[in-house]
Design an enzyme around this catalytic site. Structure first.
Site, short mmCIF file in Angstrom:
data_model
loop_
_atom_site.label_atom_id
_atom_site.label_comp_id
_atom_site.label_asym_id
_atom_site.label_seq_id
_atom_site.Cartn_x
_atom_site.Cartn_y
_atom_site.Cartn_z
N TYR A 64 76.19 -0.58 -85.55
CA TYR A 64 75.84 0.47 -84.51
C TYR A 64 74.51 -0.13 -83.57
CZ TYR A 64 78.71 4.18 -87.29
OH TYR A 64 79.36 4.88 -88.34
N GLY B 58 82.65 15.79 -80.08
CA GLY B 58 81.73 16.25 -79.16
C GLY B 58 82.82 16.90 -78.50
N PHE B 59 84.97 17.08 -78.97
CA PHE B 59 85.36 17.51 -77.84
C PHE B 59 85.22 18.64 -78.55
CE2 PHE B 59 89.57 18.93 -76.77
CZ PHE B 59 89.98 18.84 -75.99
N SER C 290 82.69 12.09 -87.59
CA SER C 290 83.02 12.88 -86.21
C SER C 290 83.91 14.30 -86.80
CB SER C 290 84.19 11.95 -85.19
OG SER C 290 84.01 10.21 -85.69
N PRO C 291 82.41 15.19 -87.46
CA PRO C 291 83.45 16.46 -87.32
C PRO C 291 83.56 17.41 -86.10
CG PRO C 291 80.89 16.40 -87.94
CD PRO C 291 81.31 15.15 -87.81
N LEU C 292 82.78 16.93 -85.13
CA LEU C 292 83.27 17.96 -84.30
C LEU C 292 83.76 16.99 -82.72
CD1 LEU C 292 78.94 18.32 -83.85
CD2 LEU C 292 80.46 19.56 -84.35
N GLY C 293 85.13 16.08 -83.68
CA GLY C 293 85.81 15.49 -82.67
C GLY C 293 85.42 14.84 -81.87
N HIS D 156 82.10 -0.25 -93.94
CA HIS D 156 82.60 0.31 -93.11
C HIS D 156 84.01 -0.33 -93.21
CE1 HIS D 156 80.06 1.50 -89.11
NE2 HIS D 156 81.36 2.15 -89.06
N1 LIG Z 1 82.39 5.96 -90.74
C1 LIG Z 1 82.50 5.27 -89.72
O1 LIG Z 1 83.58 4.78 -89.27
C2 LIG Z 1 82.81 6.03 -88.75
C3 LIG Z 1 83.12 6.66 -86.90
C4 LIG Z 1 82.94 7.27 -86.82
C5 LIG Z 1 80.92 7.83 -86.30
N2 LIG Z 1 80.77 7.91 -88.72
C6 LIG Z 1 79.07 9.15 -88.09
O2 LIG Z 1 79.50 10.37 -87.81
C7 LIG Z 1 78.91 10.12 -87.48
C8 LIG Z 1 79.38 11.32 -86.41
O3 LIG Z 1 80.14 11.63 -85.39
P1 LIG Z 1 80.23 11.40 -83.83
O4 LIG Z 1 79.33 10.86 -83.26
O5 LIG Z 1 81.32 10.06 -83.37
O6 LIG Z 1 81.14 12.55 -83.22
P2 LIG Z 1 80.69 14.20 -83.40
O7 LIG Z 1 79.57 14.26 -84.57
O8 LIG Z 1 81.74 14.81 -83.69
O9 LIG Z 1 80.30 14.27 -82.08
C9 LIG Z 1 79.33 13.89 -81.34
C10 LIG Z 1 79.23 14.22 -79.84
O10 LIG Z 1 79.25 15.63 -79.64
C11 LIG Z 1 78.40 15.35 -79.37
N3 LIG Z 1 77.50 16.96 -79.77
C12 LIG Z 1 77.13 16.70 -80.72
N4 LIG Z 1 76.25 18.01 -81.10
C13 LIG Z 1 77.35 18.94 -79.54
C14 LIG Z 1 77.08 20.62 -79.96
N5 LIG Z 1 75.73 21.20 -80.30
N6 LIG Z 1 77.33 20.64 -78.78
C15 LIG Z 1 77.78 20.04 -77.38
N7 LIG Z 1 77.80 18.91 -78.08
C16 LIG Z 1 77.68 18.17 -79.37
C17 LIG Z 1 77.56 14.27 -78.77
O11 LIG Z 1 76.32 14.08 -77.92
P3 LIG Z 1 74.69 14.11 -77.70
O12 LIG Z 1 74.37 12.85 -79.04
O13 LIG Z 1 74.72 13.69 -76.54
O14 LIG Z 1 74.75 15.82 -78.33
C18 LIG Z 1 78.32 13.49 -79.69
O15 LIG Z 1 78.76 13.35 -77.80
C19 LIG Z 1 77.97 9.34 -86.02
O16 LIG Z 1 76.63 9.25 -85.73
C20 LIG Z 1 78.13 8.32 -87.59
O17 LIG Z 1 77.26 8.08 -88.52
C21 LIG Z 1 81.75 7.14 -88.77
#
Ligand SMILES: NC(=O)c1ccc[n+]([C@@H]2O[C@H](COP(=O)([O-])OP(=O)(O)OC[C@H]3O[C@@H](n4cnc5c(N)ncnc54)[C@H](OP(=O)(O)O)[C@@H]3O)[C@@H](O)[C@H]2O)c1
Length: 325
Positions: free
Chosen positions: A56, A208-209, A203-206, A124
């Site tokens: 990252y 952000g979608f 990516s539990p929030l898809g 990873h």
């Molecule tokens: N192992 C892997 O290959 C892998 C791949 C992807 C991710 N990850 C890990 O998983 C974590 C989470 O995944 P992710 O960040 O991809 O996706 P996510 O948690 O599904 O979504 C994050 C996105 O949603 C937005 N968001 C968060 N909370 C919100 C809310 N309450 N209302 C509106 N928007 C919101 C964030 O924007 P803002 O930041 O602007 O709030 C960001 O753009 C990462 O940080 C990483 O540590 C691991």
């Protein structure tokens, strides 16, 4: 905040993903002070599970997390990942889980994180050129040396998980799991339960979608990783809005946000599951963490289990090629 066990490792059942603070999504690295506030707010609210990775940035996200944890290291289960950066000259996005690369990677991560141990050290992505037994053998040595407490895998398939677990217990598998990515439920989740391995949904929030903030491709900046993600492009995005609308209807019923419903649904899938929603904003940490207190009715869970399926793969072609299933 309730806690769960990931293969014996105790974590708050809602964690915090730090990736977007420094990489992939637009706005990354634009306000590190707010990102650090977000991490501190999470700790204050009882979040004990923090997720980062060497790739990252690369490197700068670990540095940021290390900075945020100065003086508070012992309050968290700190997870990071190796294997997507080849220190033998290949550089970023070259898969390398050879023992030599792990040795170099771990020293860098420890230094940037400002710690002498990593609680959960993940591979990873599976490296097709290194037998998993060699990778896990090297990790087992790090455990014996006290540099690593628990080991994890990310996006590994069932066969790799079994082979790895036979060498040294795997505490957690990290993979994408959310209301619109559920393919692991058929075979992978039962395997994890058979072996006593915890699940960390990324990516539990898809991406952000599922929070409802994206209504059009115009909402995605050109430098944002999602711009080329198949579920966020063109007609797919428009069709996928049906999912968000269905989640929003339930959110309205329980006086919650769609993000909270997406997390509450995940939490209802078992007490061996610890999602790591990502945000760089303290206010959203508060919102997401509050999902710990939301109970969905059987009827609401049924409706969420029967959402309109998504259109588009969860990663682009090269991303899917690195995933073992
Ligand atoms: N192992 C892997 O290959 C892998 C791949 C992807 C991710 N990850 C890990 O998983 C974590 C989470 O995944 P992710 O960040 O991809 O996706 P996510 O948690 O599904 O979504 C994050 C996105 O949603 C937005 N968001 C968060 N909370 C919100 C809310 N309450 N209302 C509106 N928007 C919101 C964030 O924007 P803002 O930041 O602007 O709030 C960001 O753009 C990462 O940080 C990483 O540590 C691991």
């Amino acid at each position: 905040m309730q806690h769960v066990s990931l293969g014996g490792l105790n974590v708050s059942r809602i964690g915090l993903g730090a990736m977007g603070m420094s990489a992939f999504y637009s706005g990354a690295s634009t306000d590190d002070a707010e990102s650090i506030r977000a991490i501190h707010r999470a700790l204050d609210l009882g979040v004990t599970h923090l997720d980062t990775a060497e790739i990252y940035g690369p490197f700068i996200n670990e540095e940021l997390v290390g900075q945020a944890l100065r003086g508070r290291r012992d309050q968290v289960v700190l997870a990071t990942k190796f294997g997507m950066y080849s220190h033998a000259g290949g550089g970023p996005y070259v898969l390398d889980s050879s023992p030599a690369n792990i040795r170099t990677a771990v020293e860098g991560s420890l230094k940037r994180l400002g710690t002498d141990y990593i609680d959960l050290y993940y591979q990873h992505r599976v490296d097709p050129d290194t037998p998993i037994e060699e990778t896990v053998g090297a990790l087992a040595e790090l455990v014996a040396e006290g540099k690593v407490r628990h080991i994890g895998l990310s996006e590994a398939g069932g066969e790799t998980i079994r082979r790895a677990h036979a060498v040294h217990p795997v505490a957690a598998l990290q993979t994408e799991y959310s209301l619109w990515t559920r393919d692991l439920e058929a075979e992978l989740l039962p395997l994890l339960r058979e072996l006593g391995i915890g699940l960390v949904p990324y990516s539990p929030l898809g991406h952000g979608f599922l929070t409802g903030t994206f209504r059009s491709t115009d909402d995605i900046a050109d430098d944002d990783w999602r711009k080329t993600n198949p579920r966020f492009t063109g007609e797919n995005l428009q069709l996928n809005l049906r999912i968000v609308d269905e989640v929003q209807a339930i959110a309205t019923e329980v006086d919650a946000t769609t993000a909270q419903i997406a997390l509450a649904w995940l939490l209802a899938q078992g007490d061996d599951i610890a999602p790591i929603p990502g945000t760089k904003r303290a206010a959203r940490v508060e919102e997401n963490t509050a999902a710990d207190g939301i109970e969905l009715s059987t009827g609401q869970l049924d409706r969420l289990n029967n959402l309109t399926p998504p259109v588009g793969e969860r990663h682009d072609e090269s991303g899917m090629a690195a995933i073992e299933r």
